[in-house]
Design a protein around this motif. Structure first.
Motif, PDB file in Angstrom:
ATOM      1  N   GLU A 109       0.905  -1.506  -0.507  1.00  0.00           N
ATOM      2  CA  GLU A 109      -0.062   0.154  -0.052  1.00  0.00           C
ATOM      3  C   GLU A 109       1.128   0.997   0.187  1.00  0.00           C
ATOM      4  O   GLU A 109       1.539   1.361   0.921  1.00  0.00           O
ATOM      5  N   THR A 110       1.309   1.689  -1.362  1.00  0.00           N
ATOM      6  CA  THR A 110       1.906   2.866  -1.093  1.00  0.00           C
ATOM      7  C   THR A 110       1.518   4.423  -1.370  1.00  0.00           C
ATOM      8  O   THR A 110       2.224   5.076  -1.398  1.00  0.00           O
ATOM      9  N   GLU A 134       0.463   6.318   0.726  1.00  0.00           N
ATOM     10  CA  GLU A 134       0.547   6.802   2.211  1.00  0.00           C
ATOM     11  C   GLU A 134       1.509   8.187   1.396  1.00  0.00           C
ATOM     12  O   GLU A 134       1.600   9.103   2.372  1.00  0.00           O
ATOM     13  N   TRP A 135       2.662   8.447   0.635  1.00  0.00           N
ATOM     14  CA  TRP A 135       3.482   8.818   0.414  1.00  0.00           C
ATOM     15  C   TRP A 135       3.306   9.521  -0.756  1.00  0.00           C
ATOM     16  O   TRP A 135       4.544  10.485  -0.768  1.00  0.00           O
ATOM     17  N   ARG A 136       2.322  10.120  -1.521  1.00  0.00           N
ATOM     18  CA  ARG A 136       1.543  10.979  -2.549  1.00  0.00           C
ATOM     19  C   ARG A 136       1.489  12.210  -1.816  1.00  0.00           C
ATOM     20  O   ARG A 136       1.166  11.885  -0.668  1.00  0.00           O
ATOM     21  N   ARG A 182      -3.727  13.719  -5.101  1.00  0.00           N
ATOM     22  CA  ARG A 182      -4.420  13.003  -5.129  1.00  0.00           C
ATOM     23  C   ARG A 182      -4.973  12.773  -6.320  1.00  0.00           C
ATOM     24  O   ARG A 182      -5.568  14.267  -6.454  1.00  0.00           O
ATOM     25  N   HIS A 189      -7.409   4.570  -3.174  1.00  0.00           N
ATOM     26  CA  HIS A 189      -6.343   5.906  -2.774  1.00  0.00           C
ATOM     27  C   HIS A 189      -5.190   4.533  -2.267  1.00  0.00           C
ATOM     28  O   HIS A 189      -3.901   5.473  -1.784  1.00  0.00           O
ATOM     29  N   LYS A 190      -5.081   3.861  -1.601  1.00  0.00           N
ATOM     30  CA  LYS A 190      -4.485   3.386  -0.413  1.00  0.00           C
ATOM     31  C   LYS A 190      -3.202   2.391  -1.325  1.00  0.00           C
ATOM     32  O   LYS A 190      -1.993   2.052  -0.990  1.00  0.00           O
ATOM     33  N   LYS A 211      -0.305   6.260  -6.459  1.00  0.00           N
ATOM     34  CA  LYS A 211       1.293   7.209  -5.514  1.00  0.00           C
ATOM     35  C   LYS A 211       0.903   8.349  -5.771  1.00  0.00           C
ATOM     36  O   LYS A 211       1.669   9.518  -5.310  1.00  0.00           O
ATOM     37  N   GLU A 266      -2.787  16.868  -1.540  1.00  0.00           N
ATOM     38  CA  GLU A 266      -2.666  15.436  -0.512  1.00  0.00           C
ATOM     39  C   GLU A 266      -3.256  16.880   0.731  1.00  0.00           C
ATOM     40  O   GLU A 266      -1.426  17.704   1.171  1.00  0.00           O
ATOM     41  N   ARG A 295      -2.934  16.427   5.010  1.00  0.00           N
ATOM     42  CA  ARG A 295      -2.956  15.153   6.440  1.00  0.00           C
ATOM     43  C   ARG A 295      -2.573  15.418   7.256  1.00  0.00           C
ATOM     44  O   ARG A 295      -3.156  17.341   7.486  1.00  0.00           O
TER      45      ARG A 295
END
Length: 94
Positions: free
Chosen positions: A27-28, A30-32, A35, A69-70, A73, A92, A94
């Motif tokens: 699940e990549t 998280e670092w984008r 989106r 979204h999970k 990237k 994005e 956070r």
């Protein structure tokens, strides 16, 4: 000239090639930093976003497409390939 895929049903989309070690296993998303957001009013269900997504982060959801979204990237290829301009990239939060 790009080939346009116009289908009445998502099941009519052609199969893609088999890939190994995609982000489906990791699940990549998280670092984008951005989106994609699909405007369903503009989407003509051509399937180009699904076809060009390198991480298989776009999938069929009922009669339209949705971003998972999970796995996304945030590369923006889907937005660049969309002929209708139905995909926009947002920052994005956070």
């Amino acid at each position: 000239m790009k080939k346009k895929y116009s289908m009445k049903k998502l099941e009519d989309l052609p199969l893609t090639s088999i890939t190994f070690l995609t982000s489906e296993a990791n699940e990549t998303g998280e670092w984008r930093s951005q989106r994609p957001v699909i405007d369903l009013g503009k989407c003509n269900r051509c399937g180009l976003c699904w076809m060009y997504c390198p991480d298989m982060a776009i999938g069929a959801e009922g009669e339209c497409f949705a971003v998972v979204h999970k796995y996304c990237k945030g590369c923006g290829i889907c937005a660049q390939e969309c002929p209708q301009g139905a995909i926009s990239l947002v920052v994005e939060e956070r």
